[in-house]
Enzyme design. Structure first.
Site, mmCIF file in Angstrom:
data_model
loop_
_atom_site.group_PDB
_atom_site.id
_atom_site.type_symbol
_atom_site.label_atom_id
_atom_site.label_comp_id
_atom_site.label_asym_id
_atom_site.label_seq_id
_atom_site.Cartn_x
_atom_site.Cartn_y
_atom_site.Cartn_z
ATOM 1 N N ALA A 1 0.844 -1.194 0.000
ATOM 2 C CA ALA A 1 0.000 0.000 0.000
ATOM 3 C C ALA A 1 0.877 1.241 0.000
ATOM 4 O O ALA A 1 2.054 1.194 0.367
ATOM 5 C CB ALA A 1 -0.907 0.000 1.222
ATOM 6 N N CYS A 2 0.273 2.343 -0.413
ATOM 7 C CA CYS A 2 0.959 3.633 -0.442
ATOM 8 C C CYS A 2 1.531 3.926 0.946
ATOM 9 O O CYS A 2 0.859 3.661 1.936
ATOM 10 C CB CYS A 2 -0.043 4.707 -0.860
ATOM 11 S SG CYS A 2 0.699 6.314 -1.127
ATOM 12 N N PRO A 3 2.726 4.396 1.076
ATOM 13 C CA PRO A 3 3.623 4.923 0.041
ATOM 14 C C PRO A 3 4.691 3.925 -0.410
ATOM 15 O O PRO A 3 5.619 4.308 -1.118
ATOM 16 C CB PRO A 3 4.289 6.098 0.746
ATOM 17 C CG PRO A 3 4.479 5.592 2.154
ATOM 18 C CD PRO A 3 3.230 4.742 2.422
ATOM 19 N N ASP B 1 -1.841 -1.591 -5.909
ATOM 20 C CA ASP B 1 -2.498 -0.442 -5.275
ATOM 21 C C ASP B 1 -2.975 0.510 -6.366
ATOM 22 O O ASP B 1 -2.171 1.112 -7.066
ATOM 23 C CB ASP B 1 -1.507 0.262 -4.341
ATOM 24 C CG ASP B 1 -2.087 1.493 -3.661
ATOM 25 O OD1 ASP B 1 -3.304 1.748 -3.806
ATOM 26 O OD2 ASP B 1 -1.326 2.205 -2.994
#
Length: 75
Positions: free
Chosen positions: A13-15, A40
């Site tokens: 997932a981000c980042p 993502d």
């Protein structure tokens, strides 16, 4: 498309996809191409914005099922 290096950021997932991409990009020479695989969906905007802000060029982006594949040429 031929890539000089491939980053597998699927499931992150981000980042984290951006973090992995930046680390990999730091190892490449100017003009080389990095291929990034992510799941993502936010990466579609995030990676493009990051590449633009860093001066790199997104050559192509395709969607294969749940996986987004990006090809970025280092500035």
């Amino acid at each position: 498309m031929k890539a000089d290096l491939v980053v597998d950021a699927k499931g992150l997932a981000c980042p984290m996809p951006i973090v992995r991409t930046k680390k990999a990009m730091d190892t490449l020479q100017s003009g080389q191409v990095l291929e990034i695989h992510v799941t993502d969906k936010g990466a579609k905007n995030d990676l493009s914005a990051w590449a633009k802000s860093a001066g790199h060029e997104v050559i192509d982006m395709i969607e294969e099922g749940d996986v987004l594949k990006f090809w970025v040429r280092k500035a």
